[in-house]
Design an enzyme around this catalytic site. Sequence first.
Site, PDB file in Angstrom:
ATOM      1  N   CYS A 114      -2.235   4.468  -1.007  1.00 19.70           N
ATOM      2  CA  CYS A 114      -3.088   4.126  -2.593  1.00 19.70           C
ATOM      3  C   CYS A 114      -3.474   4.266  -3.923  1.00 19.70           C
ATOM      4  O   CYS A 114      -3.651   3.674  -4.886  1.00 19.70           O
ATOM      5  CB  CYS A 114      -4.195   3.616  -1.223  1.00 19.70           C
ATOM      6  SG  CYS A 114      -3.877   2.809   0.376  1.00 19.70           S
ATOM      7  N   HIS A 253      -8.286   0.133  -7.141  1.00 24.73           N
ATOM      8  CA  HIS A 253      -7.353  -0.255  -5.767  1.00 24.73           C
ATOM      9  C   HIS A 253      -7.824  -1.188  -5.481  1.00 24.73           C
ATOM     10  O   HIS A 253      -9.155  -1.390  -4.722  1.00 24.73           O
ATOM     11  CB  HIS A 253      -7.141   0.938  -5.115  1.00 24.73           C
ATOM     12  CG  HIS A 253      -6.552   0.757  -4.204  1.00 24.73           C
ATOM     13  ND1 HIS A 253      -5.622   0.174  -3.693  1.00 24.73           N
ATOM     14  CD2 HIS A 253      -7.181   1.236  -2.881  1.00 24.73           C
ATOM     15  CE1 HIS A 253      -4.962  -0.321  -1.944  1.00 24.73           C
ATOM     16  NE2 HIS A 253      -5.953   0.982  -1.779  1.00 24.73           N
ATOM     17  N   ASN A 283      -5.089  -5.900   0.640  1.00 17.65           N
ATOM     18  CA  ASN A 283      -4.630  -4.235   1.101  1.00 17.65           C
ATOM     19  C   ASN A 283      -3.451  -4.214   0.515  1.00 17.65           C
ATOM     20  O   ASN A 283      -2.972  -3.915   1.952  1.00 17.65           O
ATOM     21  CB  ASN A 283      -5.720  -3.009   1.461  1.00 17.65           C
ATOM     22  CG  ASN A 283      -5.464  -1.331   0.943  1.00 17.65           C
ATOM     23  OD1 ASN A 283      -4.597  -1.294   0.289  1.00 17.65           O
ATOM     24  ND2 ASN A 283      -5.868  -0.275   1.707  1.00 17.65           N
TER      25      ASN A 283
END
EC number: 2.3.1.180
Length: 335
Positions: A114, A253, A283
């Site tokens: 990520c 993020h 996500n």
Amino acid sequence: MHEGHHAVLAGLGAWLPPRVVDNDDLARHLDTSDEWIRSRTGIRERRIAGPETSTVDMAVAAGRNALRSSGSDVVDAVVLATATPDQLCPASAPQVAAALGLSGVAAFDVNAVCSGFIYALATGAGLIAAGVAGRVLVVGADAFSRYCDPADRSTVPIFGDGAGAVVLRAGSAGEPGALGPFDLHSEGENADLLIVPAGGAKRRHSDDPHDHYLTMQGTAVFRHACARMAESARAVLARSGLAVDDVDRFVGHQANVRILQATAKQLGVANDRVVVNIENVGNTSAASIPLALADACDDGDLQPGHRVLLTAFGAGLTWGSTLLTWPDVKPGGEA
């Protein structure tokens, strides 16, 4: 750094699979509900890639849009941030480059999960700083829905699929779009907090099918993510001689809306300066930040001249941040 060897953002692109899966769809086969998911993650729906769509396919679509946004289809290198490549070997970036008509350019993958897009931005900026490339296509693309146990309500509701991309060009440090400084870190001692245990060289096969899916220790990840992103964001601000009040937009993020809010609170960033699009995409791992930038541009929340702080945290553990003043760039769309 020599004049003309500074990385400047010159193009932006995004792509999402057409299939929308909302929380009610998940509740039909998981022990969960729309209220449970929203209250814990802020996610209402996510996009899921069909079996016919690979990570390379998504990366190509986002990359093409970024090239269109930049006004040129020529680059010297392709850096693909992904933790879900089409195969373990070879890397997926050369296939992305070939599909975009860029066969022959340098192309390689970066896996920081990520945090991958921040790491890939730093890599692209480094290629430009070294004089190796004058233009670099940086893509973040992941299909983590493929690595979620369909019966695991702790991961399935969180992850979506997608891709986002930017074009970097050589320019000067003082112009809009110039990236930096960068702050990058890792902590491999906590690798097991977010991990797909099997499939690699250490453990190629496992009799337990769960070992081939992502496992996550959510509470510990939450704590580390908030602390590390806040620390990293402060570091780049300090190196730039800037204060939190100088930040117009905070783009973290998009892992969990509560992580975003907690990190912003630690930094002292007002809620109206925090870019959030997780409600509609979930996500998307390495695609998260460029997708958020594209959405903020499309809805007018991100304007030329805004000072933008980017930060991310991911498995590894990895984390990092950077800064830029937003240039006059809009996401490229399909022709």
